[in-house]
Design a protein around this motif. Structure first.
Motif, short mmCIF file in Angstrom:
data_model
loop_
_atom_site.label_atom_id
_atom_site.label_comp_id
_atom_site.label_asym_id
_atom_site.label_seq_id
_atom_site.Cartn_x
_atom_site.Cartn_y
_atom_site.Cartn_z
N HIS A 104 44.27 105.07 -75.29
CA HIS A 104 44.09 104.91 -73.66
C HIS A 104 43.37 102.94 -73.89
N GLY A 105 44.14 102.57 -72.90
CA GLY A 105 44.46 100.83 -72.61
C GLY A 105 45.03 100.16 -72.77
N LYS A 106 45.75 100.43 -74.36
CA LYS A 106 46.47 99.94 -75.09
C LYS A 106 48.06 99.13 -74.08
N THR A 107 48.34 99.60 -72.82
CA THR A 107 49.61 98.68 -72.47
C THR A 107 48.71 97.54 -70.90
N THR A 108 47.88 98.01 -70.68
CA THR A 108 46.48 97.27 -70.27
C THR A 108 46.25 96.19 -70.87
N THR A 109 45.74 96.46 -72.17
CA THR A 109 45.69 95.38 -72.92
C THR A 109 45.77 94.42 -73.32
N SER A 110 47.59 94.94 -73.89
CA SER A 110 48.72 94.54 -74.52
C SER A 110 49.34 93.57 -73.66
N SER A 111 49.32 93.92 -72.16
CA SER A 111 49.79 92.92 -70.73
C SER A 111 49.46 91.70 -70.55
N MET A 112 47.69 91.78 -70.36
CA MET A 112 46.68 90.98 -70.66
C MET A 112 47.11 90.09 -71.84
N LEU A 113 46.57 90.37 -72.87
CA LEU A 113 47.36 89.53 -73.74
C LEU A 113 48.44 88.23 -73.87
N ALA A 114 49.39 89.28 -73.83
CA ALA A 114 51.10 88.55 -73.03
C ALA A 114 50.87 87.42 -72.33
N TRP A 115 49.93 87.79 -71.78
CA TRP A 115 49.74 87.12 -70.08
C TRP A 115 49.02 85.68 -70.73
N ILE A 116 47.53 86.13 -70.97
CA ILE A 116 47.09 84.96 -71.62
C ILE A 116 48.01 84.38 -72.12
N PHE A 117 48.39 84.45 -73.43
CA PHE A 117 49.63 83.64 -74.07
C PHE A 117 50.46 82.68 -72.91
N LYS A 118 51.21 83.27 -72.18
CA LYS A 118 52.30 82.74 -71.59
C LYS A 118 51.46 81.79 -70.26
N GLY B 162 54.95 99.22 -72.96
CA GLY B 162 55.07 99.95 -72.43
C GLY B 162 54.96 100.65 -70.91
N GLY B 163 55.29 99.67 -69.88
CA GLY B 163 54.58 99.91 -68.55
C GLY B 163 55.25 98.14 -68.26
N LEU B 164 54.64 97.83 -66.58
CA LEU B 164 54.90 96.93 -66.24
C LEU B 164 54.34 95.88 -65.59
N PRO B 165 53.43 95.01 -66.71
CA PRO B 165 53.24 93.86 -66.27
C PRO B 165 53.40 93.21 -64.68
N LYS B 166 52.91 93.25 -63.83
CA LYS B 166 52.92 92.34 -62.59
C LYS B 166 53.67 91.03 -62.74
#
Length: 461
Positions: free
Chosen positions: A116-130, A141-145
């Protein structure tokens, strides 16, 4: 693979397949593709890139001069293009293999894994980097807003990858995440899932051990220190491991947690952070993203700025609308633990509301009897639970099927109110009959659930 320049993607309209196909076209390769259903927005995106798309699968879709056929995870033996690749003795690869060779080798790859939580956690991490200007590549595997799409590859040294334990292709039954050349791995949690390919929890733990086994000595693994399965997976790992969690035995402790209706705050490693999401599981997700970003060399201020501006992921407690004072949310939860956590989070956000859960058992695991008891326990936590008809039940052996009548009876036995209703129209009618202003309705499914969200909103209005 580097001397090849003509690629055909079988199953090109998947999120990751489409993103990789577009990235390869941008690098100057010739790319074609086909899929059983070619529709926007992916079809428009691919055609805008100059990629020739064909609807439906046929041997002649693969150009005669193709160097490599990329065969998607959803493609099985009997597919005309898979059969043609074998018959013509073409070079064929899975998507993770192509990613490894063209986009991941030589990079700093951050792989977020767990049940559980891998889509949200990876989205958070990618956004922190960006948000910190690092311009990462990512595959989620989802759509980070915040990011606008689920997958994108750049020339940055960083890649953030949602690490799926599902198998790679019909010809490669290893987990996808074993191909991702991880420098840093997050293990959020390890539970039984994917009953179509795993027989028991020990098989799942084995594949997570294999993931930690390919992290280099200079890399790092962050594992949930509050969960025994994660601790079991990390025993004898050859890479450095840090346990993260609430417990006293965790090396990196989540402390000073507070929740309100608009978000959550906590401290980790002596630094305070906040995230505009509620629920214990979102604090855990955020803490893992903080730990991984810190390992990458980002400063606490950079990490804070990313977390505080994180907009979430589509289909993760996403408000779809409000009618007659009744809010309708969409959520992807479909495992008993994810359902329990979703209920907990919605209770924290809406403490004075009655909570409805409309659950569609669609996954290969929830259609089976393996979670008969656990599903009832999770669904009974809501005020009202509705279990929908189970799709394609004929594909599950009769003695292995979830029993929805027993499920609704067990929900009642555990103190909840539960109904098993056969179709979307009946469910909408039941909600309209019983719901009242102030109620929260959460639609839980990993599919489309027959467009129930808009039908509900229309009926309630």
């Amino acid at each position: 693979m580097s001397d090849k320049n003509k690629f055909h993607f079988t199953g090109i309209c998947g999120t990751a397949m489409g993103a990789v196909a577009a990235a390869m076209k941008q690098r100057g390769f010739t790319v074609t593709g086909s899929d059983s259903s070619v529709y926007p927005p992916m079809s428009d995106f691919l055609r805008d890139q100059g990629i020739t798309l064909t609807e439906g699968y046929a041997e002649e879709n693969i150009p005669a001069d193709t160097d490599v056929v990329i065969i998607g995870n959803a493609i099985s033996r009997g597919n005309p293009e898979a059969e043609a690749a074998l018959d013509r003795k073409l070079l064929y690869h899975s998507l993770p293999e192509v990613m490894k060779e063209f986009f991941l080798r030589g990079k700093r790859n951050f792989v977020v894994s767990g049940t559980h939580g891998k889509t949200t956690t990876s989205s958070m991490l990618a956004w922190i980097f960006k948000s910190a200007g690092r311009n990462p590549g990512y595959m989620i595997g989802g759509l980070p807003k915040n990011l606008g799409c689920g997958a994108h590859f750049t020339d940055s040294e960083f890649n953030v990858l949602e690490g799926d334990e599902y198998d790679t292709a019909f010809f490669d039954k290893r987990s996808k995440f074993l191909h991702y050349l991880p420098e840093c791995v997050v293990v959020n949690n390890v539970e039984f899932d994917h009953a179509d390919i795993y027989n028991n929890i020990e098989e799942i733990k084995l594949t997570f051990r294999r993931l930690l086994n390919v992290v280099p000595r200079a890399g790092h693994a962050y594992v949930n220190g509050d969960e025994q399965n994660c601790l079991d997976v990390a025993i004898k790992a050859p890479c450095p491991v840090t346990t993260v969690g609430f417990g006293e035995n965790c090396a990196l402790r989540i402390e000073n947690v507070s929740y309100d209706t608009g978000g959550s705050s906590f401290t980790l490693g002596g630094e305070s952070y906040s995230v505009p999401m509620t629920g214990e599981f979102n604090v855990r997700n955020a803490a893992m993203a903080v730990a991984a970003a810190t390992f990458a060399g980002l400063t606490p201020n950079e990490i804070r700025a990313g977390l505080e501006t994180f907009d979430g992921v589509a289909r993760r407690q996403e408000l779809k609308g409000e009618a007659n004072g009744i809010k309708v949310f969409d959520d992807f939860a479909h495992h008993p633990t994810a359902i329990r956590l979703a209920v907990q989070s919605l209770r924290q956000r809406h403490p004075d509301s009655r909570l409805w859960v409309l659950f569609e058992p669609r996954s290969n695991t929830t259609r089976r009897a393996v979670f008969q008891t656990e599903l009832a326990e999770s669904l009974a936590l809501a005020d009202f639970s509705v279990v929908a008809a189970i799709p394609d039940l004929h594909k599950i052996p009769e003695n292995d099927r979830l029993n929805p009548d027993k499920l609704s009876a067990d929900i009642a036995r555990l103190g909840g109110t539960g109904w098993y209703l056969p179709d979307v129209e009946t469910i909408v009618a039941k909600v309209k009959e019983v719901a009242k202003p102030g109620d929260i309705v959460a639609v839980l499914s990993n599919g489309g659930f027959g467009g129930i969200h808009q039908k509900l909103l229309a009926a309630l209005a």
